[in-house]
Design an enzyme around this catalytic site. Structure first.
Site, PDB file in Angstrom:
ATOM      1  N   ASP A 245     -19.082   4.386   5.710  1.00 39.21           N
ATOM      2  CA  ASP A 245     -18.121   4.418   4.736  1.00 39.21           C
ATOM      3  C   ASP A 245     -18.586   4.408   3.446  1.00 39.21           C
ATOM      4  O   ASP A 245     -17.898   4.401   2.427  1.00 39.21           O
ATOM      5  CB  ASP A 245     -16.827   3.492   5.176  1.00 39.21           C
ATOM      6  CG  ASP A 245     -17.367   2.175   5.329  1.00 39.21           C
ATOM      7  OD1 ASP A 245     -18.606   1.932   4.797  1.00 39.21           O
ATOM      8  OD2 ASP A 245     -16.785   1.395   6.225  1.00 39.21           O
ATOM      9  N   ASP A 269     -18.108   3.446  -1.474  1.00 38.94           N
ATOM     10  CA  ASP A 269     -16.823   3.032  -1.144  1.00 38.94           C
ATOM     11  C   ASP A 269     -16.654   1.589  -1.805  1.00 38.94           C
ATOM     12  O   ASP A 269     -16.603   1.333  -3.053  1.00 38.94           O
ATOM     13  CB  ASP A 269     -16.714   2.832   0.219  1.00 38.94           C
ATOM     14  CG  ASP A 269     -15.081   2.914   0.800  1.00 38.94           C
ATOM     15  OD1 ASP A 269     -14.280   3.396  -0.018  1.00 38.94           O
ATOM     16  OD2 ASP A 269     -14.873   2.430   1.875  1.00 38.94           O
ATOM     17  N   ASP A 273     -16.565  -5.197   1.856  1.00 38.22           N
ATOM     18  CA  ASP A 273     -15.339  -5.139   2.438  1.00 38.22           C
ATOM     19  C   ASP A 273     -15.475  -6.205   3.695  1.00 38.22           C
ATOM     20  O   ASP A 273     -16.421  -6.313   4.424  1.00 38.22           O
ATOM     21  CB  ASP A 273     -15.063  -3.826   3.043  1.00 38.22           C
ATOM     22  CG  ASP A 273     -14.521  -2.808   1.818  1.00 38.22           C
ATOM     23  OD1 ASP A 273     -14.183  -3.211   0.637  1.00 38.22           O
ATOM     24  OD2 ASP A 273     -14.361  -1.695   2.201  1.00 38.22           O
ATOM     25  N   ARG A 325     -10.063  -4.888  -8.091  1.00 35.13           N
ATOM     26  CA  ARG A 325     -10.070  -5.363  -6.619  1.00 35.13           C
ATOM     27  C   ARG A 325     -11.268  -6.493  -6.521  1.00 35.13           C
ATOM     28  O   ARG A 325     -12.302  -6.432  -6.185  1.00 35.13           O
ATOM     29  CB  ARG A 325     -10.442  -4.471  -5.581  1.00 35.13           C
ATOM     30  CG  ARG A 325      -9.295  -3.392  -5.570  1.00 35.13           C
ATOM     31  CD  ARG A 325      -9.621  -2.426  -4.248  1.00 35.13           C
ATOM     32  NE  ARG A 325      -8.034  -1.642  -3.952  1.00 35.13           N
ATOM     33  CZ  ARG A 325      -8.155  -0.791  -2.932  1.00 35.13           C
ATOM     34  NH1 ARG A 325      -8.982  -0.884  -2.081  1.00 35.13           N
ATOM     35  NH2 ARG A 325      -6.995  -0.195  -3.068  1.00 35.13           N
TER      36      ARG A 325
END
Length: 455
Positions: A245, A269, A273, A325
């Site tokens: 990803d 990306d 995460d 974020r």
């Protein structure tokens, strides 16, 4: 004509941010449809085991854990703030470690002979992480990554796929381009101290359905999507993987993970995460720049098992050319303590699905207003509740304690005020106020450690 120029300017702005302005693939239902065939019986069994381990790693009283952490910070007498410095020493050679995690190990001139002491220094929700402590030291001598199924001895891929505990170091400085995602087995430490280790221009690191992983002292940047294929994930197993990803570090259904003193930028990306019920994670002392969607904690509004997610962000520097974020959370509990937010373009901390976010002793420097065509862009608000009406999010527990706001930055709090628990109780001594953050994060990112000297 003026309207046309505005449109052209907007398109150019988007082009400048490409490729990092793409939406996170993990939030795309099509991505998960593609991934499902990959979860054969082997990975399904791994997922069952990991789920039990993640539940065991979950803290039933997260406020107590965050309180113990902030109490230890309050005991540190930070040195006078100067410019950011990676050296770590005063002119007389004494150690300048400025936060409790660093003070645990950096002042020891014999750190290179006692590398595994590092595992005793983690705090926050990942505090039980030991990585490869107790196992042998494995030295990476070869930066190549040519064989995904039968990795060559001496390579990083060979090391992270071995059984048992392993403390992985590097013989010399090296740049490693991963041809496919690096799938780690559990009980491993990647320790880049004393040399410069670059993971760049290829795939990133995957921590999936395992526990007990430390990543320390490396640089990760320009991570790309790779096509997938047959990839080894342990000594006994390899299997087919679909496209990666593009995350720098992907934490997937894993627990007891500590990421410390890494420098990261510009991944396709996310930079980091954490999804699919991952928990007991600490991300500390790291430096992040040049990215759009920095951290995603919880990928789906439908995956309520992320309520188990508990993550500590401490002593990190969120630096230049970041957009949003830092993190963006769904469900779970995130403790942001003594981080330095010096740059963002849209917002710093966001979320949906009722996550608990405790922002304590951070410094937030609001961005200057910008003109986009005829529109004034004002992004001084730190927080963003995504896709949710105020009537719903006003009950979420998002609290700001002793944060410092500069250049108009402001934090929109919600939920009941924390009176009885956790922050007025004896076991919940407050962290250093945000005014101390420049000192506490002074050595964020990859360190220049020299053997025989305090780091």
């Amino acid at each position: 004509m003026a309207r046309s120029l505005d449109i052209i300017l907007f398109v150019l702005c988007l082009a400048i941010l490409t490729p990092t302005l793409n939406a996170n693939k993990l939030e795309n239902n099509e991505y998960w449809t593609e991934q499902r065939p990959e979860f054969d019986s082997y990975w399904q069994e791994r997922a069952k085991v990991a789920k039990q381990e993640n539940k065991a790693a979950y803290f039933k009283d997260p406020y107590a854990i965050s309180g113990n952490f902030t109490a230890s910070i309050s005991e540190i007498i930070a040195v006078k703030e100067k410019g950011r410095n990676l050296g770590g020493l005063k002119d007389d050679g004494t150690c300048l470690a400025t936060n409790p995690i660093d003070r645990c190990w950096r002042c020891d001139p014999n750190w290179a002979n006692n590398r595994q002491k590092l595992a005793d220094c983690v705090q926050g929700f990942g505090r039980n992480t030991r990585g490869g402590q107790g196992g042998p030291i494995y030295v990476v001598t070869d930066p190549s990554d040519d064989d995904m199924m039968n990795p060559k001895p001496g390579t990083l891929r060979y090391a992270v796929t071995r059984n048992g505990s392993l403390w992985i170091t590097f013989a010399r400085s090296m740049a490693i381009t991963l041809q496919q995602e690096l799938i780690m087995s559990g009980d491993k430490t990647i320790d880049g101290r004393g040399v410069d280790v670059y993971i760049s221009n290829g795939a990133g690191i995957t921590i999936q359905f395992v526990k007990n992983v430390i990543i320390h002292g490396i640089k990760i940047y320009d991570i790309q999507v790779r096509d997938g294929g047959m990839i080894r994930d342990s000594e006994a197993h390899y299997g087919f993987r679909t496209k990666s990803d593009g995350d720098g570090i992907s934490i997937f259904g894993a627990s007891n993970v500590w990421i410390d003193h890494v420098s990261m930028r510009n991944c396709t990306d996310g930079l980091i995460d954490a999804i699919m019920g991952s928990t007991a994670i600490t991300i500390s002392n790291s430096h992040f720049t040049d990215h759009n969607e920095v951290m995603l904690f919880g990928a789906s509004n439908d995956y309520s098992e992320d309520k188990i997610m508990q993550i500590t962000l401490a002593f990190n520097h969120f630096g230049k050319r970041l957009v949003q974020r830092m993190p963006r959370a769904r469900f779970g509990f995130v403790h942001c303590v003594n981080n330095d937010y010096t740059h963002w373009e849209m917002y710093a901390i966001g979320g949906s699905q009722n996550p608990t976010i405790i922002s304590e002793g951070n410094r937030f420097i609001g961005p200057y207003n910008k003109m986009l065509g005829n529109d004034l862009i004002n992004s001084k608000e730190i927080t963003k509740r995504e896709y949710t009406e105020e009537s719903e999010w006003k009950t979420w527990q998002w609290r700001s304690i002793n944060d410092e706001y500069i250049n108009g930055a402001f934090f929109v709090q919600s939920g009941p005020e924390l009176k009885d628990r956790p922050f007025s109780q004896k076991d919940m001594i407050k962290a250093k106020p945000g005014s101390f953050v420049g000192r506490l994060t002074r050595y964020s990112g990859n360190l220049r450690c020299r053997v025989g000297e305090p780091c």
